[in-house]
Design an enzyme around this catalytic site. Structure first.
Site, PDB file in Angstrom:
ATOM      1  N   ASP A 254      11.500  12.606  -3.557  1.00  0.00           N
ATOM      2  CA  ASP A 254      11.209  11.505  -2.638  1.00  0.00           C
ATOM      3  C   ASP A 254       9.953  10.776  -3.078  1.00  0.00           C
ATOM      4  O   ASP A 254       8.841  11.196  -2.759  1.00  0.00           O
ATOM      5  CB  ASP A 254      11.031  12.081  -1.233  1.00  0.00           C
ATOM      6  CG  ASP A 254      11.060  11.008  -0.160  1.00  0.00           C
ATOM      7  OD1 ASP A 254      10.837   9.837  -0.480  1.00  0.00           O
ATOM      8  OD2 ASP A 254      11.310  11.356   1.003  1.00  0.00           O
ATOM      9  N   HIS A 348      22.847   5.669  -0.472  1.00  0.00           N
ATOM     10  CA  HIS A 348      21.581   5.182   0.089  1.00  0.00           C
ATOM     11  C   HIS A 348      20.733   4.472  -0.961  1.00  0.00           C
ATOM     12  O   HIS A 348      20.134   3.421  -0.693  1.00  0.00           O
ATOM     13  CB  HIS A 348      20.816   6.367   0.678  1.00  0.00           C
ATOM     14  CG  HIS A 348      19.624   5.977   1.491  1.00  0.00           C
ATOM     15  ND1 HIS A 348      19.712   5.363   2.717  1.00  0.00           N
ATOM     16  CD2 HIS A 348      18.291   6.133   1.247  1.00  0.00           C
ATOM     17  CE1 HIS A 348      18.500   5.150   3.198  1.00  0.00           C
ATOM     18  NE2 HIS A 348      17.612   5.610   2.320  1.00  0.00           N
TER      19      HIS A 348
END
Length: 440
Positions: A254, A348
């Site tokens: 992330d 995503h």
């Protein structure tokens, strides 16, 4: 969810923090316990940190031992960020390992004069804390952070939509602060959303962060009360063998893709221009804050391969499904042997790319959270999503609208709280944050 809930959508890791280790005169916090220094990773807002490490001779660069000799702080404890500057700290500062987000509402009968006095107190307290100095909130320092250095502490202040009516400043309220639209994934708790004033606290030491939270809360007594407060965390500096992008609570890398100060249009996308409207927001930014719960029990039932299709990246490395390394370009037109896109159309990472959203971009700077377990054992955990942009209508809103129309990740997350805050530019020496608004 806007694009920081997975690997392709959050800040890249910053460079390793600079080491200090020089000694100096007696400091205001007595002694740093422990010997572990930071070696490289601070979950990143951008590629490089704006904060700097204290140099020899600075009072915060060492601590006194029992015998009176100076003992140097470790790198982690000695790192400092600047309070005064063009922008407020905590926006492009390297991500810290501990964070507190807190919103306040002004007390009944409190107006502009009292709000100005509060921002003046808050700014003075934040400046001292960020320098590693004690505060006297309530008449004495609480002692919570004794022995510690500043530990990269940052404090950031913002104004909510309701602040302007409460202080008679409606004409100064920016149109960019208009309420966010409703989204289909919203399950918002009004009691944990919005607020007159917003404070973001970040540090690389939990006690330093809590010390700041407690001091600011005491400063507000009689003027403003806490509306809601949330606690977050990130990987600690030095927790990995080498600097690398962190992982979120879904186990995904992330922090791969984020605007960087070296981008030619970084300031244009993230900060209000010097001649922006209104004038008091010059060099400021707008923060969208969302508490996004991750439905981890459902997510963890997926195979690794299915998780990768939801995101569009390899779980092990963060590389696009089309190959290469973490930073490799996504090849969105590549198909497999059956003619299907290698990166699914609803992945995503595909949906949140700026080039798939008219160039919309924001600086994501989140914290993870875990607030225990529900009665059935479901973890109350996820992401305290924070993104920065010059205008949320050109940053957060278009991306979130597109996610609303068909993001594969949306069935595994739930937006539970939301806020939008105008964060003015940094205070110059001798000023307090928001002075240009409150004393105009």
């Amino acid at each position: 969810m806007a694009d920081s809930a997975h690997p392709s959508d959050s800040p890249a890791p910053p460079a390793p923090r600079a080491a200090t280790g020089t000694t100096g005169p007696a400091i205001t916090r007595r002694r740093l316990l422990g010997t572990a220094g930071a070696t490289g990773l601070a979950l990143g807002a951008v590629g490089g940190a704006i904060g700097h490490a204290t140099a020899g001779g600075d009072p915060s660069s060492g601590a006194r031992s029992a015998g009176g000799s100076a003992v140097p702080l470790t790198t982690l404890g000695a790192d400092t960020a600047m309070f005064h500057g063009k922008h407020q700290p905590g926006i492009t500062t390297a991500m810290q390992s501990r964070g507190h987000l807190v919103a306040f509402d002004l007390r009944a009968g409190t107006g502009r004069k009292e709000a100005a006095a509060l921002l003046r107190r808050w700014s003075a307290t934040a400046e001292r804390l960020m320098a590693g100095e004690p505060v006297t909130a309530g008449g004495h320092d609480t002692g919570i952070a004794l022995d510690a250095g500043p530990s990269s502490l940052t404090v950031t202040f913002g104004f909510g939509h309701s602040f302007f009516a409460r202080t008679g400043l409606e004409k100064q309220r920016p149109t960019a602060l208009d309420p966010l639209p409703d989204f289909s994934s919203d399950r918002l708790d009004a009691a944990r959303s919005n607020g007159d004033l917003w404070v973001q606290i970040g540090a690389d030491d939990a006690l330093v962060a809590f010390h700041a939270l407690r001091a600011l809360q005491k400063d507000a007594a009689g003027t403003a009360g806490v509306r809601w407060q949330m606690n977050g965390f990130n990987r600690s500096p030095g927790a990995t063998a080498r600097p690398m992008t962190t992982r979120n609570l879904m186990g995904q890398i992330d922090g791969t893709d984020n605007p960087e100060p070296s981008d030619h249009d970084f300031d244009q996308r993230i900060f209000v221009p010097a001649q922006g409207s209104p004038d008091w927001m010059s060099h400021g930014s707008y923060a969208v804050v969302r508490r996004i719960r991750m439905l981890l029990d459902d997510w963890e039932k997926l195979s690794v391969g299915d998780q990768e299709k939801v995101i569009g990246r390899r779980k092990s490395s963060g590389a696009p499904l089309t190959g290469g390394g973490e930073r490799s370009e996504m090849k969105l037109d590549r198909v497999d042997g059956d003619g299907r896109p290698v990166i699914p159309l609803n992945a995503h990472a595909r949906i949140t790319r700026p080039d798939q959203n008219g160039g919309a971009a924001m600086l994501r700077r989140p914290f993870s959270f875990h607030d225990g377990f529900d009665a059935d054992g479901t973890p109350d955990a996820g992401l305290l999503f924070i993104c920065w942009q010059a205008d949320p209508l050109r940053g957060f809103v278009p991306v979130q609208r597109k996610l609303d129309r068909g993001d594969a990740l949306s069935v595994f997350i739930r937006h539970e709280a939301s806020g939008l805050f105008a964060v003015p530019g940094g205070a110059a020496d001798g000023e307090y944050v928001g002075q240009r608004l409150l004393e105009a």
